[in-house]
Design a protein around this motif. Structure first.
Motif, PDB file in Angstrom:
ATOM      1  N   ARG A 183     -14.891  18.028  20.308  1.00 60.38           N
ATOM      2  CA  ARG A 183     -14.145  16.887  20.183  1.00 60.38           C
ATOM      3  C   ARG A 183     -12.675  17.363  19.939  1.00 60.38           C
ATOM      4  O   ARG A 183     -11.747  16.790  20.339  1.00 60.38           O
ATOM      5  CB  ARG A 183     -14.544  16.144  18.987  1.00 60.38           C
ATOM      6  N   ILE A 232     -19.033  13.110  28.041  1.00 58.63           N
ATOM      7  CA  ILE A 232     -17.924  13.240  28.729  1.00 58.63           C
ATOM      8  C   ILE A 232     -18.086  12.691  30.043  1.00 58.63           C
ATOM      9  O   ILE A 232     -18.892  12.883  30.895  1.00 58.63           O
ATOM     10  CB  ILE A 232     -17.284  14.654  29.071  1.00 58.63           C
ATOM     11  N   THR A 236     -14.118   9.773  27.496  1.00 57.82           N
ATOM     12  CA  THR A 236     -15.713  10.127  26.797  1.00 57.82           C
ATOM     13  C   THR A 236     -16.398   8.716  26.544  1.00 57.82           C
ATOM     14  O   THR A 236     -15.595   7.695  26.833  1.00 57.82           O
ATOM     15  CB  THR A 236     -15.493  10.551  25.396  1.00 57.82           C
ATOM     16  N   GLU A 285     -19.385   8.079  24.328  1.00 60.86           N
ATOM     17  CA  GLU A 285     -20.347   8.772  23.681  1.00 60.86           C
ATOM     18  C   GLU A 285     -21.293   7.796  23.459  1.00 60.86           C
ATOM     19  O   GLU A 285     -22.611   8.253  23.091  1.00 60.86           O
ATOM     20  CB  GLU A 285     -19.607   9.297  22.333  1.00 60.86           C
TER      21      GLU A 285
END
Length: 127
Positions: free
Chosen positions: A12, A87, A117, A119
């Protein structure tokens, strides 16, 4: 396949640095995540490091260094498409290809992609 709900803090941080065009610092942080790894995750992180170093070379006015690093990055990133660890690797791959083509054409690269991203979506590669 599991949901990627929490990203590795070093990854991150590396993404944050990359997205703020701090490519050398990004490479340093990603290397800290890469060093203890073995197996597929190590190669994935190495691909991201090559992308960062390639763009660092662009910033420093070193087209041969940028070309070499981006070629390595594309080769190593390909197995991790379309998504890995939250990603959007497919987008990053396409953007790196475009910039590599510009470098190979002798153009100056002064715009850099960002790492996107997602997530909360299922990760194609989850360790």
């Amino acid at each position: 396949m599991r949901l990627t709900t929490k990203m590795d803090p070093l990854l991150r941080q590396g993404i944050h640095l990359f997205n703020h065009r701090e490519f050398f610092e990004c490479h340093e942080v990603l290397e800290a995540a890469w060093t203890p790894q073995r197996g597929p995750r190590r190669l994935f992180l190495q691909a991201l490091i090559h992308v960062a170093v390639g763009f660092y070379h662009c910033q420093r006015g070193n087209p041969p260094g940028a070309r070499g690093q981006l070629r390595k990055a594309l080769h190593k990133l390909a197995p991790y498409l379309p998504s890995c660890e939250g990603i959007d690797t497919a987008l990053l791959y396409r953007q790196a290809q475009v910039q590599l083509a510009r470098i190979e054409a002798g153009e100056t690269v002064d715009e850099f992609p960002k790492i996107h991203t997602h997530e909360a979506e299922p990760a194609a590669h989850a360790w």
